[in-house]
Design a protein around this motif. Structure first.
Motif, short mmCIF file in Angstrom:
data_model
loop_
_atom_site.label_atom_id
_atom_site.label_comp_id
_atom_site.label_asym_id
_atom_site.label_seq_id
_atom_site.Cartn_x
_atom_site.Cartn_y
_atom_site.Cartn_z
N GLU A 109 0.83 -1.21 0.00
CA GLU A 109 0.00 0.00 0.00
C GLU A 109 0.87 1.26 0.00
O GLU A 109 0.58 2.24 -0.69
CB GLU A 109 -0.95 0.01 1.21
CG GLU A 109 -2.01 -1.07 1.17
CD GLU A 109 -2.98 -0.91 0.01
OE1 GLU A 109 -3.03 0.17 -0.60
OE2 GLU A 109 -3.71 -1.89 -0.28
N LEU A 110 1.96 1.22 0.77
CA LEU A 110 2.89 2.35 0.78
C LEU A 110 3.55 2.50 -0.58
O LEU A 110 3.69 3.61 -1.10
CB LEU A 110 3.94 2.16 1.87
CG LEU A 110 5.01 3.26 1.96
CD1 LEU A 110 4.39 4.62 2.24
CD2 LEU A 110 6.04 2.91 3.03
N ALA A 111 3.96 1.38 -1.17
CA ALA A 111 4.62 1.42 -2.47
C ALA A 111 3.70 2.05 -3.52
O ALA A 111 4.12 2.91 -4.30
CB ALA A 111 5.02 0.01 -2.90
N ALA A 112 2.44 1.63 -3.53
CA ALA A 112 1.48 2.19 -4.50
C ALA A 112 1.26 3.67 -4.23
O ALA A 112 1.18 4.48 -5.16
CB ALA A 112 0.16 1.43 -4.41
N GLY A 113 1.18 4.04 -2.94
CA GLY A 113 0.98 5.44 -2.59
C GLY A 113 2.15 6.31 -2.96
O GLY A 113 1.98 7.42 -3.50
N VAL A 114 3.36 5.84 -2.70
CA VAL A 114 4.56 6.59 -3.04
C VAL A 114 4.67 6.78 -4.55
O VAL A 114 5.02 7.85 -5.04
CB VAL A 114 5.82 5.90 -2.48
CG1 VAL A 114 7.09 6.47 -3.11
CG2 VAL A 114 5.88 6.06 -0.96
N THR A 115 4.33 5.73 -5.29
CA THR A 115 4.38 5.81 -6.75
C THR A 115 3.46 6.91 -7.27
O THR A 115 3.84 7.74 -8.10
CB THR A 115 3.98 4.46 -7.38
OG1 THR A 115 4.89 3.45 -6.94
CG2 THR A 115 3.99 4.52 -8.90
N THR A 116 2.24 6.95 -6.75
CA THR A 116 1.29 7.99 -7.15
C THR A 116 1.77 9.36 -6.69
O THR A 116 1.71 10.34 -7.45
CB THR A 116 -0.10 7.70 -6.55
OG1 THR A 116 -0.55 6.41 -7.00
CG2 THR A 116 -1.12 8.76 -6.96
N ALA A 117 2.26 9.42 -5.46
CA ALA A 117 2.70 10.69 -4.89
C ALA A 117 3.84 11.32 -5.69
O ALA A 117 3.86 12.53 -5.92
CB ALA A 117 3.13 10.49 -3.43
#
Length: 199
Positions: A109-117
């Protein structure tokens, strides 16, 4: 370049308020693991960190800025690579990026969020993204060796950042990225070129 308004509006993330910022960054990791990026809010992170939403918004204008800061702090905490000239350049490059590639590998979830961010157009994110790119480029420059060709360094930096984003979107695994970079370095700075550089 950040506008004067953005600079005035955002307090520094270091110095006296460091504990508050650290609490928000730590809380963001726990919060996004539960909510995913879509459910993540600054208010939710503030509640988990035990600070007021107004305080949280003083330091982070958006969840994208907050998650980019999470990644930056993890990256900046890594030790600098210490390559040995006995290794081929492809191995040195792979070693230089291995820890970076795995910074969020076990936290989907963090990986997906960081990618979007990281793709946001927010001025605070852009400033953090510049720091991240500079740090990655410095690691690669150390791996390549003295006086790296600026164009080669730029291409390898872009390749790795693109590979990180691809992994975050599910098109590759983070664990595979060092091998991708090893192959890229070998094709650009193959052993024949490396021998010539050593003469």
């Amino acid at each position: 370049m950040s506008s004067p308004v953005a600079v005035v509006a955002r307090r520094t993330l270091s110095g006296r308020p460091a504990d508050t910022v650290a609490a928000l960054v730590h809380a963001a990791v726990s919060e996004v693991a539960e909510t995913g990026f879509d459910g993540l809010t600054i208010r939710g992170v503030a509640r988990r960190a035990g600070v007021s939403p107004a305080t949280a918004y003083t330091y982070f204008a958006s969840k994208e800025h907050l998650l980019t800061e999470v990644f930056w702090r993890r990256l900046s905490a890594l030790e600098a690579p210490r390559p040995t000239r006995r290794q081929p350049v492809s191995e040195r490059v792979a070693d230089a990026v291995r820890e970076v590639a795995l910074l969020v590998a076990d936290e989907p979830e963090l990986a997906a969020g960081v990618t979007t961010a990281l793709l946001a157009h927010d001025t605070d994110v852009q400033a953090a993204r510049d720091r991240i790119g500079t740090a990655i480029s410095a690691r690669l420059a150390t791996a390549i060796g003295p006086n790296p060709d600026p164009k080669v360094l730029q291409i390898l930096t872009f390749t790795f950042i693109g590979a990180l984003l691809s992994a975050g979107m599910g098109y590759a695994t983070y664990a595979a990225l060092p091998d991708v970079m090893s192959e890229a370095a070998d094709r650009m700075l193959g052993r024949g070129r490396e021998k010539a550089q050593r003469r």
